[in-house]
Design a protein around this motif. Sequence first.
Motif, PDB file in Angstrom:
ATOM      1  N   ILE A 226     -11.186 -37.458  42.591  1.00 27.09           N
ATOM      2  CA  ILE A 226     -10.182 -38.519  42.481  1.00 27.09           C
ATOM      3  C   ILE A 226      -8.986 -37.999  41.685  1.00 27.09           C
ATOM      4  O   ILE A 226      -7.836 -38.132  42.095  1.00 27.09           O
ATOM      5  CB  ILE A 226     -10.771 -39.780  41.801  1.00 27.09           C
ATOM      6  CG1 ILE A 226     -11.791 -40.450  42.714  1.00 27.09           C
ATOM      7  CG2 ILE A 226      -9.660 -40.756  41.394  1.00 27.09           C
ATOM      8  CD1 ILE A 226     -12.664 -41.493  42.026  1.00 27.09           C
ATOM      9  N   GLY A 227      -9.268 -37.390  40.538  1.00 28.89           N
ATOM     10  CA  GLY A 227      -8.214 -36.872  39.674  1.00 28.89           C
ATOM     11  C   GLY A 227      -7.388 -35.780  40.325  1.00 28.89           C
ATOM     12  O   GLY A 227      -6.167 -35.753  40.209  1.00 28.89           O
ATOM     13  N   SER A 228      -8.046 -34.892  41.023  1.00 33.62           N
ATOM     14  CA  SER A 228      -7.349 -33.779  41.664  1.00 33.62           C
ATOM     15  C   SER A 228      -6.381 -34.263  42.744  1.00 33.62           C
ATOM     16  O   SER A 228      -5.218 -33.849  42.796  1.00 33.62           O
ATOM     17  CB  SER A 228      -8.382 -32.831  42.252  1.00 33.62           C
ATOM     18  OG  SER A 228      -7.756 -31.771  42.917  1.00 33.62           O
ATOM     19  N   LEU A 229      -6.861 -35.167  43.611  1.00 31.49           N
ATOM     20  CA  LEU A 229      -6.003 -35.685  44.676  1.00 31.49           C
ATOM     21  C   LEU A 229      -4.872 -36.553  44.128  1.00 31.49           C
ATOM     22  O   LEU A 229      -3.729 -36.477  44.586  1.00 31.49           O
ATOM     23  CB  LEU A 229      -6.839 -36.471  45.689  1.00 31.49           C
ATOM     24  CG  LEU A 229      -7.835 -35.646  46.496  1.00 31.49           C
ATOM     25  CD1 LEU A 229      -8.738 -36.547  47.331  1.00 31.49           C
ATOM     26  CD2 LEU A 229      -7.116 -34.633  47.383  1.00 31.49           C
ATOM     27  N   ALA A 230      -5.193 -37.382  43.134  1.00 34.02           N
ATOM     28  CA  ALA A 230      -4.164 -38.245  42.534  1.00 34.02           C
ATOM     29  C   ALA A 230      -3.128 -37.400  41.794  1.00 34.02           C
ATOM     30  O   ALA A 230      -1.924 -37.674  41.871  1.00 34.02           O
ATOM     31  CB  ALA A 230      -4.811 -39.255  41.591  1.00 34.02           C
ATOM     32  N   ARG A 231      -3.580 -36.380  41.088  1.00 35.47           N
ATOM     33  CA  ARG A 231      -2.657 -35.515  40.330  1.00 35.47           C
ATOM     34  C   ARG A 231      -1.625 -34.889  41.256  1.00 35.47           C
ATOM     35  O   ARG A 231      -0.436 -34.842  40.953  1.00 35.47           O
ATOM     36  CB  ARG A 231      -3.427 -34.428  39.578  1.00 35.47           C
ATOM     37  CG  ARG A 231      -2.519 -33.501  38.766  1.00 35.47           C
ATOM     38  CD  ARG A 231      -3.291 -32.395  38.067  1.00 35.47           C
ATOM     39  NE  ARG A 231      -4.287 -31.740  38.881  1.00 35.47           N
ATOM     40  CZ  ARG A 231      -4.021 -30.828  39.827  1.00 35.47           C
ATOM     41  NH1 ARG A 231      -2.781 -30.490  40.092  1.00 35.47           N
ATOM     42  NH2 ARG A 231      -4.999 -30.263  40.508  1.00 35.47           N
TER      43      ARG A 231
ATOM     44  N   ILE B  19       2.047 -44.794  39.608  1.00 30.67           N
ATOM     45  CA  ILE B  19       1.002 -43.838  39.227  1.00 30.67           C
ATOM     46  C   ILE B  19      -0.369 -44.507  39.278  1.00 30.67           C
ATOM     47  O   ILE B  19      -1.325 -43.952  39.815  1.00 30.67           O
ATOM     48  CB  ILE B  19       1.290 -43.228  37.836  1.00 30.67           C
ATOM     49  CG1 ILE B  19       2.522 -42.330  37.919  1.00 30.67           C
ATOM     50  CG2 ILE B  19       0.076 -42.468  37.308  1.00 30.67           C
ATOM     51  CD1 ILE B  19       3.051 -41.876  36.578  1.00 30.67           C
ATOM     52  N   SER B  20      -0.475 -45.725  38.746  1.00 30.66           N
ATOM     53  CA  SER B  20      -1.767 -46.419  38.774  1.00 30.66           C
ATOM     54  C   SER B  20      -2.209 -46.695  40.206  1.00 30.66           C
ATOM     55  O   SER B  20      -3.392 -46.573  40.535  1.00 30.66           O
ATOM     56  CB  SER B  20      -1.715 -47.720  37.964  1.00 30.66           C
ATOM     57  OG  SER B  20      -0.934 -48.698  38.609  1.00 30.66           O
TER      58      SER B  20
ATOM     59  N   ASP C 194      -0.446 -36.061  44.055  1.00 29.45           N
ATOM     60  CA  ASP C 194       0.539 -37.082  44.440  1.00 29.45           C
ATOM     61  C   ASP C 194       1.460 -37.444  43.278  1.00 29.45           C
ATOM     62  O   ASP C 194       2.655 -37.673  43.467  1.00 29.45           O
ATOM     63  CB  ASP C 194      -0.164 -38.343  44.946  1.00 29.45           C
ATOM     64  CG  ASP C 194      -0.823 -38.134  46.304  1.00 29.45           C
ATOM     65  OD1 ASP C 194      -0.614 -37.061  46.926  1.00 29.45           O
ATOM     66  OD2 ASP C 194      -1.547 -39.048  46.751  1.00 29.45           O
ATOM     67  N   ILE C 195       0.906 -37.502  42.079  1.00 30.45           N
ATOM     68  CA  ILE C 195       1.710 -37.841  40.896  1.00 30.45           C
ATOM     69  C   ILE C 195       2.712 -36.727  40.608  1.00 30.45           C
ATOM     70  O   ILE C 195       3.866 -36.988  40.258  1.00 30.45           O
ATOM     71  CB  ILE C 195       0.804 -38.122  39.678  1.00 30.45           C
ATOM     72  CG1 ILE C 195      -0.074 -39.361  39.950  1.00 30.45           C
ATOM     73  CG2 ILE C 195       1.631 -38.319  38.414  1.00 30.45           C
ATOM     74  CD1 ILE C 195      -1.227 -39.523  38.978  1.00 30.45           C
ATOM     75  N   GLU C 196       2.292 -35.477  40.768  1.00 30.67           N
ATOM     76  CA  GLU C 196       3.220 -34.354  40.579  1.00 30.67           C
ATOM     77  C   GLU C 196       4.363 -34.433  41.583  1.00 30.67           C
ATOM     78  O   GLU C 196       5.524 -34.179  41.237  1.00 30.67           O
ATOM     79  CB  GLU C 196       2.478 -33.021  40.724  1.00 30.67           C
ATOM     80  CG  GLU C 196       1.601 -32.698  39.541  1.00 30.67           C
ATOM     81  CD  GLU C 196       0.791 -31.419  39.701  1.00 30.67           C
ATOM     82  OE1 GLU C 196       0.295 -30.917  38.670  1.00 30.67           O
ATOM     83  OE2 GLU C 196       0.648 -30.913  40.831  1.00 30.67           O
ATOM     84  N   HIS C 197       4.053 -34.796  42.794  1.00 33.38           N
ATOM     85  CA  HIS C 197       5.090 -34.952  43.822  1.00 33.38           C
ATOM     86  C   HIS C 197       6.063 -36.066  43.426  1.00 33.38           C
ATOM     87  O   HIS C 197       7.272 -35.930  43.561  1.00 33.38           O
ATOM     88  CB  HIS C 197       4.442 -35.243  45.174  1.00 33.38           C
ATOM     89  CG  HIS C 197       5.422 -35.393  46.285  1.00 33.38           C
ATOM     90  ND1 HIS C 197       6.124 -34.327  46.802  1.00 33.38           N
ATOM     91  CD2 HIS C 197       5.833 -36.490  46.961  1.00 33.38           C
ATOM     92  CE1 HIS C 197       6.927 -34.767  47.760  1.00 33.38           C
ATOM     93  NE2 HIS C 197       6.764 -36.071  47.873  1.00 33.38           N
ATOM     94  N   LEU C 198       5.531 -37.168  42.907  1.00 32.84           N
ATOM     95  CA  LEU C 198       6.361 -38.294  42.478  1.00 32.84           C
ATOM     96  C   LEU C 198       7.263 -37.918  41.307  1.00 32.84           C
ATOM     97  O   LEU C 198       8.457 -38.194  41.316  1.00 32.84           O
ATOM     98  CB  LEU C 198       5.471 -39.482  42.070  1.00 32.84           C
ATOM     99  CG  LEU C 198       6.183 -40.668  41.417  1.00 32.84           C
ATOM    100  CD1 LEU C 198       6.978 -41.447  42.457  1.00 32.84           C
ATOM    101  CD2 LEU C 198       5.178 -41.571  40.721  1.00 32.84           C
TER     102      LEU C 198
ATOM    103  N   LYS D 220       5.219 -29.850  31.643  1.00 34.18           N
ATOM    104  CA  LYS D 220       3.995 -30.596  31.926  1.00 34.18           C
ATOM    105  C   LYS D 220       4.035 -31.995  31.323  1.00 34.18           C
ATOM    106  O   LYS D 220       4.497 -32.200  30.214  1.00 34.18           O
ATOM    107  CB  LYS D 220       2.781 -29.853  31.390  1.00 34.18           C
ATOM    108  CG  LYS D 220       1.466 -30.463  31.863  1.00 34.18           C
ATOM    109  CD  LYS D 220       0.290 -29.611  31.480  1.00 34.18           C
ATOM    110  CE  LYS D 220       0.026 -28.660  32.631  1.00 34.18           C
ATOM    111  NZ  LYS D 220      -1.184 -27.892  32.488  1.00 34.18           N
ATOM    112  N   ILE D 221       3.505 -32.946  32.113  1.00 31.44           N
ATOM    113  CA  ILE D 221       3.402 -34.339  31.679  1.00 31.44           C
ATOM    114  C   ILE D 221       1.919 -34.681  31.572  1.00 31.44           C
ATOM    115  O   ILE D 221       1.137 -34.392  32.476  1.00 31.44           O
ATOM    116  CB  ILE D 221       4.098 -35.274  32.686  1.00 31.44           C
ATOM    117  CG1 ILE D 221       5.584 -34.936  32.764  1.00 31.44           C
ATOM    118  CG2 ILE D 221       3.902 -36.731  32.291  1.00 31.44           C
ATOM    119  CD1 ILE D 221       6.329 -35.616  33.883  1.00 31.44           C
TER     120      ILE D 221
END
Length: 164
Positions: A119-124, A56-57, A126-130, A90-91
């Motif tokens: 940054i948050g939107s794009l990372a979120r 995630i980081s 990917d994190i949701e996919h993970l 939700k996490i």
Amino acid sequence: RDRYKDALPWKEVYPISALEGNNVDELLTTLKGQLPEGPQYYPSDQITDHPERFIISELIREKVLELTRQEVPHSTAVVIDSIKRQDEEKIHVQATIIIERSSQKGIIIGKGGSMLKKIGSLARRDIEHLLGDKVYLELWVKVQENWKDRQDLLASYGYRQDDY
């Protein structure tokens, strides 16, 4: 081309173009077919040996580097402060982006928070996919001068001794 072809007893010759990508797929297919199968180091369902927090980081850090390119040097770290399941669907992830200079903070946050939001939107995503669930991602930016030169900070940010 023929001069190189005749120089050694090659099994096959693949003229390729890095610029246009000619014959690259054919070369890779042939190479993969000739590689010996190695030992299985991990169970089949395990896709990495790193914990979720690390991945995630790195997903967040990747977006920082992609979106800020030359403006922010690679001396950026991301620390996951907490990961909590908010409810069944939700996490909640809280993370801090660590930078070395105050001048970088404005770049990371952007005008009216626009860069941090991006940054948050794009990372979120990917994190949701993970994680396979909806994620509420909360990001903070912290200036910590010379953090990469301090052993105590490196350790607290999750870097192991053998990483540096």
